[in-house]
Design a protein around this motif. Structure first.
Motif: not given
Length: 577
Positions: A506-508, A529-531, A557-563, A574-577
């Motif tokens: 949601s924050i992303r 984001f890393g959780l 490393r996988n492209g940024r802008n993701r959780v 990768t939870a969500l991208a």
């Protein structure tokens, strides 16, 4: 130069007929020709000429200077204190006080150093002798530059330029002015202040200060996108740097060379220079140059596709940057505390002075009529009210200072040290009742590019907007802190892994959807984001941070802008991208 070459021959053939002049000559050679200075110091001790009391103190001062130069700070500190307290020579006292400032700073005893600087500055108006005033002004400029007080540092440097005694070079005050402007981000490669400092120090045959100014120019060339000019300058100063063996110059010249090669795309040369800098670095070095060196190595390995090596260097870079930022915060805190203590002492002195005035007034009023007695009571009440007012003001300032010391000055959220302390305490309480928690590491994508393209002012706006977006999504019980630069961390209490992933996404999305329109310039930005959750990381904050950082690294490393979240079985997903 011809005189310097003749010194060993003349001194080797004759006795020391004039010890005072001999000591003055030795002092002038300290940084210009340090090996010759050591020979002269050894000679006067060996031959033991008859010295006056003033000459004995001068020799003790030179011995203390050399002891500090060799790195024995505790021994030199004791010698400086003895000179200050017992020599009775105002010139030596001023010089020893200035070196004591540097000594305390090197040992990171910042509060003592700033307290001493305040005392010296408060007595400055009464000092008229240029031989005393000049070194004090120069050292105060350097100390205030060290504390990040650019305007005051420049002001003292200008005052030192006006107080140059006969026979003294303008090299040091001009170099102090240029250094303050450089550290305050107010200098360019074309600034006349920098060229004046370089010319003065070269004319004075002072290679250490001249190289400091020229390496500063090289750094500006790199920042301004002229790596070829930086490399040409580094080639010119390299012989002087090698011959002087001055550690800060040996390190910074190699790091600058690595940065210039990297900007030119010469990856192998950049890596070689960076590794040379790393090889000569000191284990406890937390300076900005070593941080830049690790950043170069990280970028080189990343460009070459060596992910494991890149990650290792990035962790060193991140740790070094955090240590450097912590040191800067410590200095700022010490400076503010010294200012507060100085203000309190000044107010206490004023209060005592007022109280003495009141006692004298009361004694005179006893001989007067009843009307005069009423007047004395009224005056006493006014003074008491003013004392109460000042005490309340001091208390309010202390409370505000205590609150601000826990917060990041730019964003208003917890700074690194305070966040870590609060998070550890919260996790200990949570473990006792078996609650759940998640730790989210956040890093703004391509933030350096935003700063380089649009300026640091807009970069600061991006950081504040990011914090505002996160705060809108968080609960009052969640802990939120800035770890440094564009890195943030959130500890979600009583929150399981799936809830944490949902909140992070949601924050992303909110960050990704944000548009900043500053003076017609529209800027978009995103974050990775890393959780990590307590299952399986446990309640250990160190392990939670490590797992969250690993997840964050994979997100970038996988492209940024993701959780990306820890899956719970030792791998990442990768939870969500």
């Amino acid at each position: 130069m011809a005189w310097c070459l003749l010194v060993p021959v003349v001194h080797g053939a004759t006795s020391i007929a004039h010890p005072g002049e001999f000591l003055d000559q030795a002092e002038r050679l300290r940084t210009k020709d340090h090996p010759q200075f050591l020979q002269m110091l050894e000679r006067i001790h060996r031959e033991g000429p008859q010295l006056s009391e003033a000459e004995q103190w001068h020799l003790r001062y030179l011995d203390a200077w050399e002891t500090m130069f060799e790195g024995n700070y505790l021994k030199s500190e004791a010698a400086f204190h003895q000179i200050i307290e017992q020599s009775g020579d105002p010139v030596l006292i001023a010089k020893a006080s200035g070196l004591l400032l540097s000594n305390l700073s090197i040992n990171r005893r910042y509060e003592e150093a700033f307290a001493l600087a305040n005392r010296l500055a408060s007595n400055l108006s009464a000092i008229k002798n240029p031989q005393v005033r000049f070194p004090l002004l120069t050292n105060l400029s350097q100390m205030l530059d060290f504390a990040g007080q650019t305007d005051l540092a420049v002001q003292y440097a200008l005052m030192a330029q006006e107080a140059i005694p006969a026979g003294e070079s303008p090299c040091r005050p001009l170099a102090a002015e240029a250094a303050a402007l450089y550290n305050g981000k107010r200098l360019t490669s074309a600034s006349p202040e920098l060229q004046r400092a370089i010319d003065a120090c070269l004319a004075d045959h002072d290679p250490v200060l001249a190289n400091s100014m020229r390496l500063m120019l090289g750094s500006l060339y790199i920042d301004e996108g002229h790596p070829e000019q930086a490399l040409a300058l580094l080639d010119r100063v390299a012989p002087s740097v090698r011959s002087n063996h001055y550690y800060p110059h040996m390190l910074s010249s190699r790091v600058e060379r690595a940065q210039a090669y990297l900007k030119l795309g010469h990856v192998s040369e950049a890596k070689k220079a960076a590794l040379e800098a790393l090889a000569i670095s000191q284990p406890d070095d937390t300076g900005e140059w070593l941080t830049d060196d690790y950043q170069v190595l990280y970028q080189v390995e990343k460009q070459q596709g060596h992910d494991a090596a890149a990650l290792a260097y990035y962790e060193h870079y991140s740790s070094q940057e955090k240590s450097h930022l912590d040191d800067l915060r410590t200095k700022a805190l010490a400076y503010d505390m010294a200012e507060q203590h100085f203000l309190v002492q000044k107010m206490q002195a004023e209060r005592l002075s007022k109280q003495n005035s009141i006692l004298k007034l009361q004694q005179s009023l006893t001989t007067k009529a009843i009307e005069s007695g009423r007047l004395s009571i009224a005056l006493l009440l006014v003074v008491l009210i003013s004392v109460v007012f000042w005490l309340l003001r001091i208390k309010r300032s202390q409370l505000r200072f205590k609150q601000l010391s826990c917060l990041d000055g730019l964003t208003g959220i917890s700074h690194h040290q305070h966040f870590i302390g609060e998070a550890q305490g919260a996790l200990q309480l949570l473990e006792k009742r078996g609650g759940s928690a998640c730790l989210i590491a956040i890093d703004l994508d391509h933030f350096k590019q935003i700063n380089d393209t649009h300026g640091h002012a807009l970069g600061d706006t991006v950081l504040r907007r990011t914090v505002a977006i996160c705060q809108q999504q968080l609960r009052r019980s969640d802990l939120f802190g800035r770890l440094g630069g564009e890195e943030f961390c959130i500890l979600l209490l009583d929150c399981d892994r799936d809830q944490g992933i949902a909140l992070a996404e949601s924050i992303r999305m909110a960050i990704e959807a944000t548009l900043l329109d500053i003076d017609g310039v529209v800027v978009t930005f995103s974050a990775s984001f890393g959780l990590a959750s307590i299952n399986p990381s446990g309640y250990d904050l160190h392990r939670l941070c490590r797992d969250a950082d690993a997840a964050l690294y994979k997100a970038k490393r996988n492209g940024r802008n993701r959780v990306v979240a820890d899956t719970g079985n030792g791998s990442l997903a990768t939870a969500l991208a």
